[in-house]
Design an enzyme around this catalytic site. Structure first.
Site, short mmCIF file in Angstrom:
data_model
loop_
_atom_site.label_atom_id
_atom_site.label_comp_id
_atom_site.label_asym_id
_atom_site.label_seq_id
_atom_site.Cartn_x
_atom_site.Cartn_y
_atom_site.Cartn_z
N ASP A 1 2.12 2.45 8.50
CA ASP A 1 1.44 2.20 7.24
C ASP A 1 0.03 1.97 7.30
O ASP A 1 -0.07 0.89 7.78
CB ASP A 1 1.98 1.68 6.58
CG ASP A 1 1.64 1.57 4.60
OD1 ASP A 1 0.46 2.49 4.51
OD2 ASP A 1 2.36 1.00 3.85
N ASP B 1 -1.55 7.96 4.60
CA ASP B 1 -1.81 7.34 5.37
C ASP B 1 -0.19 6.40 5.78
O ASP B 1 -0.44 5.57 6.25
CB ASP B 1 -2.51 6.14 4.47
CG ASP B 1 -1.85 5.45 3.36
OD1 ASP B 1 -1.59 6.43 3.27
OD2 ASP B 1 -2.46 4.26 2.72
N GLU B 2 1.10 8.04 5.77
CA GLU B 2 2.06 6.89 5.88
C GLU B 2 2.98 7.81 6.42
O GLU B 2 2.54 8.84 5.70
CB GLU B 2 2.24 6.49 4.15
CG GLU B 2 3.80 5.77 4.23
CD GLU B 2 4.77 5.68 3.26
OE1 GLU B 2 5.68 4.76 2.66
OE2 GLU B 2 3.90 6.01 1.77
#
Length: 496
Positions: free
Chosen positions: A11, A105-106
Site C-alpha cells: 500500500d 496504489d495497492e
C-alpha cells in the site's frame, strides 16, 4: 491457508498527496489535500500532515478546508499517478507472476508463486528489498504487510503505515486479531459495524466467541459464515493475477446544477466520447450503454440500452446515450451525469452502424437557432487549476498555485530543485502554457525519459521510452474547479 507468510500486500503511503509533495519541493512536510476543488468536491487523498487535523479520504472538500484552511488544495493529476503506478506494478511483477492490483496504489503479490519467498526470513528480505526498490525508482514510500493470507497481509500493511514493514508470524494470527475492532475485517462497513455493536460485538475476539450460528442469524448465511471464518484468521482466497473488467464508465459532478436541456445533451455527448477513449485505451468494446443522471433532489436515475453486438464506435455510443437521455426529465436541474458501457468484449461488431440513428438525423437540428449555439466557437478564457504543470518561456517549469480575478499564480520549481519562487501573471499571458509532469527521480537507470510504464528490467538495461500518455482530461475527476483563488502561506508574489 498456507503455513508461510508469503502473501505480500503493498500500500503506497498517501499516494496522490505523496506524489504531489515529491513533485513540489515547497510542499514537502506540509499539509496537502488532493481532490475536487469545487463546492461539491471530495477529498481523494490527504497527506499525513493533513490527517493529523482529521482530514480523510471521501470527506467533503468544504469540511477539509474548515479543518485545515492553510493546506495546499490541489486537483489530481491522474496521468502522472498512473505512470508511477505502472512503475511500481512492474517491480511487483518481477517478484511473481501472481500480482493482483486493487487500485493505482495497492496490490497483493503471491511471493511463493514467484519462487522469491518460502519462509519468514526470505519473505521479510523480499519485502525490504521491494521497499528499497520502490524508493529508488519513484522516490516514494510504500508500506508492506506479509502474512499467510490476503486478509492478514492487508491488516499487516495497515499496521505498518507509514513507510514500514510488518510480518505476521504463523500461529500468532488469532492473538493479533483478538483485540482489534470488528471494522478491521474486510466486509465490515459502518452499517454492519453498527449492527454488531448493538448486539454487543465490538472486537474480533467477541466476533469469534459469538459463534457461526449467531452471526448467521444476525447477518445472513453468506456474510455471517465469511465473518466467522475471518475472525478465526481463516482466509483461503488466492491471489488472482487478472481481475476482469466488467464495465467502463465516466461521470462528472457539476458545481452548479445544469438546467438547460441543450447543455445537458452536450455534456452527455462529451462524456460518451470520453468513455469511448477509455474503451479504446483498454482494447475493449461493449454491448450495453448506460446513462446515469443525478437530479437536483439527489434522486439518481439509470437508463440502459443493449445493442445487437459490442462496439467502440463513438457515433453509436453517443447516439444511444442521447436516446437514453430523451427518457429522463431534467427540468428541475442535474447535478451529476455519467455514461458507461458494460457487456464488454475484446472485439467489435462490424455492422453496428445499422443500429445507430441516421447521421443526418443527428446532425440536422430542429431549428437554426439550436445549430447556431452548437456550432459557434465562443472565445474561452484560459483556465488554470491548482497543482497543474506549466512552463513559462522565461522562468521554466512550475505549477499553478492558484488563479482568479484574471490572474494566475505560479511557483517555479522542479522535483530536484529547492523550493521555488512565486510569480503572478495574467491568465492569458502568451509566455505561459500547460506542460507535462516531470519525473520524480532523475536517475536515468531507473526512469524513462518520459513518465510512463517502465520496462521489465530493473537490474541492468535502461527503461524504454513509453508511448505518449493518454489525454489527462479524460481522467479528471468530477468537481474540478473552473478556477481557484488561493494562497499558500504568506509568500510574496510579483506582478506582471
Amino acid at each position: 491457508m498456507r503455513n508461510a507468510p508469503t502473501i505480500l500486500h503493498l500500500d503506497m503511503d498517501a499516494f496522490f498527496a505523496s506524489v504531489e509533495q515529491a513533485s513540489k519541493p515547497s510542499l514537502r512536510g506540509k499539509a496537502v489535500v488532493v481532490g475536487g476543488l469545487g463546492p461539491r468536491g471530495v477529498v481523494a487523498t490527504a497527506s499525513y500532515e493533513a490527517r493529523v487535523f482529521g482530514v480523510r479520504s471521501a470527506m467533503p472538500m468544504a469540511q477539509a478546508r474548515r479543518l485545515v484552511p492553510n493546506a495546499a488544495y490541489l486537483v489530481p493529476r491522474f496521468t502522472l499517478y498512473r505512470a508511477i503506478s505502472e512503475q511500481v506494478m512492474a517491480l511487483l511483477r518481477e517478484l511473481s507472476p501472481l500480482v493482483e492490483p486493487l487500485s493505482l496504489d495497492e496490490a497483493f503479490v503471491d511471493l511463493e508463486a514467484g519462487g522469491v519467498a518460502w519462509d519468514e526470513e526470505s519473505a521479510r528480505r523480499t519485502g525490504q528489498t521491494l521497499r528499497a526498490d520502490i524508493r529508488a525508482v519513484t522516490g516514494l514510500t510504500g508500506s508492506v504487510g506479509l502474512a499467510a493470507s490476503k486478509m492478514l497481509a492487508k491488516i499487516a500493511s495497515e499496521q505498518a503505515k507509514p513507510d514500514g514493514l510488518m510480518l505476521i508470524e504463523p500461529g500468532t494470527e488469532r492473538a493479533l486479531l483478538a483485540p482489534m475492532p470488528v471494522r478491521t475485517l474486510p466486509g465490515v462497513g459502518p452499517a454492519t459495524g453498527d449492527h454488531l455493536r448493538r448486539a454487543g460485538i465490538t472486537t474480533v475476539e467477541e466476533l469469534a466467541e459469538a459463534g457461526e450460528d449467531e452471526l448467521v442469524r444476525l447477518l445472513g448465511k453468506a456474510h455471517g459464515q465469511a465473518l466467522y471464518a475471518m475472525a478465526l484468521a481463516r482466509d483461503e482466497r488466492p491471489v488472482v493475477a487478472e481481475r476482469e473488467t466488467k464495465s467502463v464508465s465516466v461521470e462528472d459532478t457539476y458545481d452548479v446544477d445544469i438546467h438547460d436541456r441543450l447543455r445537458v445533451g452536450l455534456e452527455v455527448r462529451r462524456l460518451a466520447d470520453r468513455c469511448v477513449r477509455r474503451l479504446r485505451e483498454a482494447g475493449l468494446s461493449g454491448r450495453t450503454i448506460v446513462l446515469k443522471v443525478r437530479r437536483y433532489d439527489f434522486s439518481t436515475l439509470t437508463r440502459s440500452e443493449t445493442l445487437r453486438g459490442p462496439t467502440d464506435d463513438p457515433v453509436v455510443i453517443r447516439e444511444a446515450a442521447a436516446r437514453l437521455l430523451d427518457s429522463v426529465d431534467t427540468t428541475g436541474g442535474v447535478r451529476l451525469l455519467g455514461v458507461g458501457v458494460s457487456g464488454l468484449a475484446d472485439y467489435t461488431q462490424e455492422d453496428l452502424f445499422a443500429q445507430a440513428m441516421p447521421v443526418s438525423a443527428v446532425e440536422e437540428p430542429e431549428n437554426g437557432a439550436v445549430e447556431a449555439v452548437v456550432e459557434r466557437a465562443e472565445p474561452v478564457e484560459r483556465q488554470w487549476r491548482a497543482g497543474q504543470d506549466v512552463r513559462h518561456a522565461e522562468y521554466g517549469h512550475g505549477w499553478v498555485q492558484g488563479s482568479g480575478l484574471g490572474r494566475v499564480t505560479v511557483r517555479f520549481e522542479t522535483p530536484q530543485s529547492p523550493p521555488g519562487r512565486v510569480r503572478t501573471f495574467f491568465v492569458d499571458d502568451p509566455a505561459l502554457e500547460s506542460a507535462d509532469p516531470l519525473p520524480l527521480v532523475s536517475d536515468s537507470s531507473h526512469l524513462p525519459t518520459r513518465l510512463g510504464p517502465p520496462s521489465s528490467d530493473r537490474h541492468g538495461a535502461p527503461l524504454r521510452t513509453p508511448e505518449e500518455a493518454p489525454d489527462q482530461a479524460s481522467s479528471d475527476p468530477a468537481s474540478l474547479p473552473k478556477s481557484w483563488s488561493g494562497t499558500l502561506g504568506d509568500e510574496a508574489t510579483s506582478r506582471p
